[in-house]
Design a protein around this motif. Structure first.
Motif, PDB file in Angstrom:
ATOM      1  N   PRO A 197     -26.057 -19.587  15.043  1.00  0.00           N
ATOM      2  CA  PRO A 197     -27.044 -20.557  14.537  1.00  0.00           C
ATOM      3  C   PRO A 197     -28.269 -19.881  13.922  1.00  0.00           C
ATOM      4  O   PRO A 197     -28.788 -20.315  12.899  1.00  0.00           O
ATOM      5  CB  PRO A 197     -27.400 -21.370  15.792  1.00  0.00           C
ATOM      6  N   GLU A 251     -21.827 -28.263  12.091  1.00  0.00           N
ATOM      7  CA  GLU A 251     -22.952 -27.501  11.543  1.00  0.00           C
ATOM      8  C   GLU A 251     -22.617 -26.965  10.158  1.00  0.00           C
ATOM      9  O   GLU A 251     -23.448 -27.020   9.241  1.00  0.00           O
ATOM     10  CB  GLU A 251     -23.308 -26.358  12.499  1.00  0.00           C
ATOM     11  N   ARG A 280     -16.473 -18.811  10.053  1.00  0.00           N
ATOM     12  CA  ARG A 280     -17.389 -19.640  10.851  1.00  0.00           C
ATOM     13  C   ARG A 280     -17.741 -18.965  12.170  1.00  0.00           C
ATOM     14  O   ARG A 280     -18.889 -19.036  12.633  1.00  0.00           O
ATOM     15  CB  ARG A 280     -16.717 -21.000  11.081  1.00  0.00           C
ATOM     16  N   LEU A 332     -20.534 -20.861  14.510  1.00  0.00           N
ATOM     17  CA  LEU A 332     -21.015 -22.191  14.191  1.00  0.00           C
ATOM     18  C   LEU A 332     -19.961 -23.238  14.514  1.00  0.00           C
ATOM     19  O   LEU A 332     -18.758 -22.973  14.472  1.00  0.00           O
ATOM     20  CB  LEU A 332     -21.370 -22.290  12.702  1.00  0.00           C
TER      21      LEU A 332
END
Length: 274
Positions: free
Chosen positions: A20, A40, A15, A36
């Motif tokens: 983004p 999300e 992650r 992220l």
């Protein structure tokens, strides 16, 4: 417990390496940490935030295969990372990759060519993509055949040459369908099997019969006989092995079962080398 801790570390690391922009989200306000957010990842993977949070924290929650696949795609996992995710989360390999590897590695072909026994490679839907010269002599030469005519499953069930002994053919068909059902259950792309299944439903009474039964076979091995007029019949024991790093590929080896067969195969191999 150690597996859960490693799973938690792995998901956090995956992650954190995504921004983004990598997944089509606006950059938004400045973030305190890179990567992220959990919410999300959850939204992109179609999961509840709570469920993903618990999963990432290493709690004892189970995700289905489709959910793990969506999570893997969201985190942009490569083939090895996808397999690692499934091993940690479910203690088993993932379904076969959607993208079938149809390229024979030079090392794989060289190994087959170096063997003194017949060998071939099939992909997930049983299409033959590689073979050595002993396969061409003992069974068939796949070279002149277009890809659509190199499906081993259809060849074995539809070719008249295998029907000379009705009892043997019935037993072979039972085993082949049981194994084909196992492969069908594991694939992440069932549509590659659907056309074959439809064709076999129409063209093979034995396929229709055995497809309705519950038997499955998670391995591919048995005895078969190659009728070779020039050297005599050869009895083989065949077995299959996954080709490491080549999704969907399976190497099938044919070893002589008894000394007489070994001697006949040696004579056949000598004739191939000449």
């Amino acid at each position: 417990m150690a597996h859960r801790e490693e799973l938690s570390r792995f998901l956090k690391a995956a992650r954190s390496r995504l921004s983004p922009g990598d997944v089509g989200l606006p950059a938004g306000e400045r973030r305190r940490t890179k990567g992220l957010r959990r919410e999300e990842v959850a939204a992109l993977a179609g999961m509840s935030v709570t469920w993903y949070t618990w999963f990432e924290q290493g709690r004892d929650v189970q995700l289905s295969v489709p959910m793990l696949e969506r999570l893997g795609r969201t985190l942009r996992l490569d083939t090895n990372e996808r397999e690692f995710l499934f091993a940690l989360a479910q203690h088993r390999p993932p379904p076969l990759e959607t993208q079938i590897d149809e390229e024979i590695r030079p090392a794989t072909q060289h190994m087959m060519d170096s063997l003194s026994i017949p060998a071939l490679v099939i992909v997930e839907d049983w299409t033959v993509i590689g073979w050595n010269q002993l396969i061409a002599r003992a069974f068939r030469d796949y070279g002149p055949l277009p890809r659509a005519e190199r499906n081993l499953f259809k060849i074995l069930l539809l070719d008249e040459r295998y029907r000379t002994d009705a009892d043997h053919f019935r037993e072979m068909a039972r085993r082949l369908v049981a194994r084909f059902k196992w492969d069908y259950s594991r694939t992440s792309k069932p549509e590659i099997f659907d056309e074959i299944i439809a064709e076999m439903m129409e063209g093979s009474a034995l396929f229709r019969e055995y497809w309705q039964e519950s038997e499955i076979l998670p391995y591919f091995e048995h005895v078969n006989i190659a009728m070779m007029p020039e050297v005599g019949d050869i009895t083989f024991w065949h077995s299959s092995y996954a080709v490491e790093g080549a999704p969907g590929q399976r190497l099938i080896l044919f070893a002589p079962r008894d000394p007489a067969s070994a001697a006949r195969l040696a004579r056949l191999a000598e004739s191939v080398r000449r």
